[in-house]
Design a protein around this motif. Structure first.
Motif, PDB file in Angstrom:
ATOM      1  N   MET A 176     -22.707 -32.575  22.121  1.00 23.44           N
ATOM      2  CA  MET A 176     -21.715 -31.592  21.660  1.00 23.44           C
ATOM      3  C   MET A 176     -22.114 -30.167  22.060  1.00 23.44           C
ATOM      4  O   MET A 176     -21.244 -29.321  22.257  1.00 23.44           O
ATOM      5  N   GLU A 177     -23.407 -29.908  22.190  1.00 24.00           N
ATOM      6  CA  GLU A 177     -23.867 -28.559  22.513  1.00 24.00           C
ATOM      7  C   GLU A 177     -23.794 -28.273  24.011  1.00 24.00           C
ATOM      8  O   GLU A 177     -23.280 -27.250  24.425  1.00 24.00           O
ATOM      9  N   SER A 178     -24.286 -29.197  24.826  1.00 27.47           N
ATOM     10  CA  SER A 178     -24.362 -28.951  26.267  1.00 27.47           C
ATOM     11  C   SER A 178     -23.198 -29.549  27.051  1.00 27.47           C
ATOM     12  O   SER A 178     -22.977 -29.175  28.198  1.00 27.47           O
ATOM     13  N   GLY A 179     -22.490 -30.507  26.457  1.00 29.62           N
ATOM     14  CA  GLY A 179     -21.398 -31.171  27.156  1.00 29.62           C
ATOM     15  C   GLY A 179     -21.877 -32.252  28.115  1.00 29.62           C
ATOM     16  O   GLY A 179     -21.087 -32.907  28.786  1.00 29.62           O
ATOM     17  N   GLN A 180     -23.187 -32.460  28.170  1.00 32.58           N
ATOM     18  CA  GLN A 180     -23.767 -33.456  29.058  1.00 32.58           C
ATOM     19  C   GLN A 180     -23.478 -34.871  28.530  1.00 32.58           C
ATOM     20  O   GLN A 180     -23.567 -35.122  27.337  1.00 32.58           O
ATOM     21  N   TYR A 235     -23.797 -35.707  18.832  1.00 33.92           N
ATOM     22  CA  TYR A 235     -23.195 -36.422  19.955  1.00 33.92           C
ATOM     23  C   TYR A 235     -21.848 -36.963  19.534  1.00 33.92           C
ATOM     24  O   TYR A 235     -21.669 -37.384  18.390  1.00 33.92           O
ATOM     25  N   GLU A 236     -20.911 -36.968  20.481  1.00 30.88           N
ATOM     26  CA  GLU A 236     -19.638 -37.640  20.250  1.00 30.88           C
ATOM     27  C   GLU A 236     -19.706 -38.978  20.979  1.00 30.88           C
ATOM     28  O   GLU A 236     -20.119 -39.046  22.135  1.00 30.88           O
ATOM     29  N   VAL A 237     -19.319 -40.048  20.280  1.00 32.43           N
ATOM     30  CA  VAL A 237     -19.280 -41.376  20.886  1.00 32.43           C
ATOM     31  C   VAL A 237     -17.997 -41.454  21.723  1.00 32.43           C
ATOM     32  O   VAL A 237     -16.898 -41.361  21.182  1.00 32.43           O
ATOM     33  N   LEU A 238     -18.143 -41.589  23.027  1.00 35.36           N
ATOM     34  CA  LEU A 238     -16.993 -41.641  23.929  1.00 35.36           C
ATOM     35  C   LEU A 238     -16.471 -43.075  24.080  1.00 35.36           C
ATOM     36  O   LEU A 238     -15.276 -43.297  24.065  1.00 35.36           O
ATOM     37  N   GLU A 239     -17.398 -44.015  24.251  1.00 32.20           N
ATOM     38  CA  GLU A 239     -16.984 -45.412  24.461  1.00 32.20           C
ATOM     39  C   GLU A 239     -18.108 -46.352  24.036  1.00 32.20           C
ATOM     40  O   GLU A 239     -19.276 -46.031  24.171  1.00 32.20           O
ATOM     41  N   VAL A 240     -17.712 -47.517  23.537  1.00 34.37           N
ATOM     42  CA  VAL A 240     -18.644 -48.570  23.163  1.00 34.37           C
ATOM     43  C   VAL A 240     -18.295 -49.804  23.987  1.00 34.37           C
ATOM     44  O   VAL A 240     -17.144 -50.238  23.994  1.00 34.37           O
ATOM     45  N   ARG A 241     -19.295 -50.323  24.697  1.00 38.62           N
ATOM     46  CA  ARG A 241     -19.061 -51.506  25.531  1.00 38.62           C
ATOM     47  C   ARG A 241     -20.072 -52.582  25.214  1.00 38.62           C
ATOM     48  O   ARG A 241     -21.188 -52.307  24.755  1.00 38.62           O
TER      49      ARG A 241
END
Length: 158
Positions: A97-101, A150-156
């Motif tokens: 969330m801070e760096s966008g990485q 952190y933002e969870v973008l996807e779970v696989r």
């Protein structure tokens, strides 16, 4: 003894190492010991001492691997149906969330963890924070460098 989770791939790697130790390394060290014995006086024979030490290590590692495999609960991530929830063996895409990485981690057992391969141990702070979360959730991780979000973008499950 309680079961220890391990991915299918992790169990295969442990079995491969065990097979190599039993079929290649153990016979080679036994050979080295017999050759060193043939040289005579064992009290001052450095080759003999080194071979015995190597044999001790190999036998210890064989016992350790057999113990781990006997206590292993092998989990195949492709067979998981956790309905999008982060569980053991999940592969998770995160955005700092801070760096966008963005980064991708797979949550694995302690023996499989390798940060270079982006595999984090189930006992690590990030994995403990992620377990049970879904895509879209924001997770706070109490990392050694401080609290990270952190933002969870996807779970696989691959």
């Amino acid at each position: 003894m309680s079961t220890v989770p391990i991915t299918k791939r992790g169990a295969e790697l442990l079995k491969e190492e065990l097979h190599r130790l039993k079929t290649k390394d153990r016979p080679a060290v036994i050979n080295a010991i017999s050759e060193a014995r043939a040289q005579g006086d064992l009290s001052e024979n450095a080759e003999y001492d080194a071979a015995k030490e190597r044999q001790s290590f190999i036998e210890g590692r064989i016992a350790e691997l057999e113990g781990k495999l006997s206590a292993a609960q092998i989990i195949d991530p492709t067979l998981l149906d956790a309905e999008g929830r982060i569980v053991f063996a999940s592969t998770v895409d995160l955005e700092d969330m801070e760096s966008g990485q963005q980064v991708t981690y797979q949550i694995v057992g302690e023996d499989e963890a390798d940060l270079k391969e982006l595999k984090v141990s189930i006992t690590s702070p990030i994995a403990r924070a992620l377990i049970g979360k879904y895509a879209g959730d924001v997770v706070e991780v109490n990392a050694p460098s401080g609290i990270r979000e952190y933002e969870v973008l996807e779970v696989r499950y691959i």
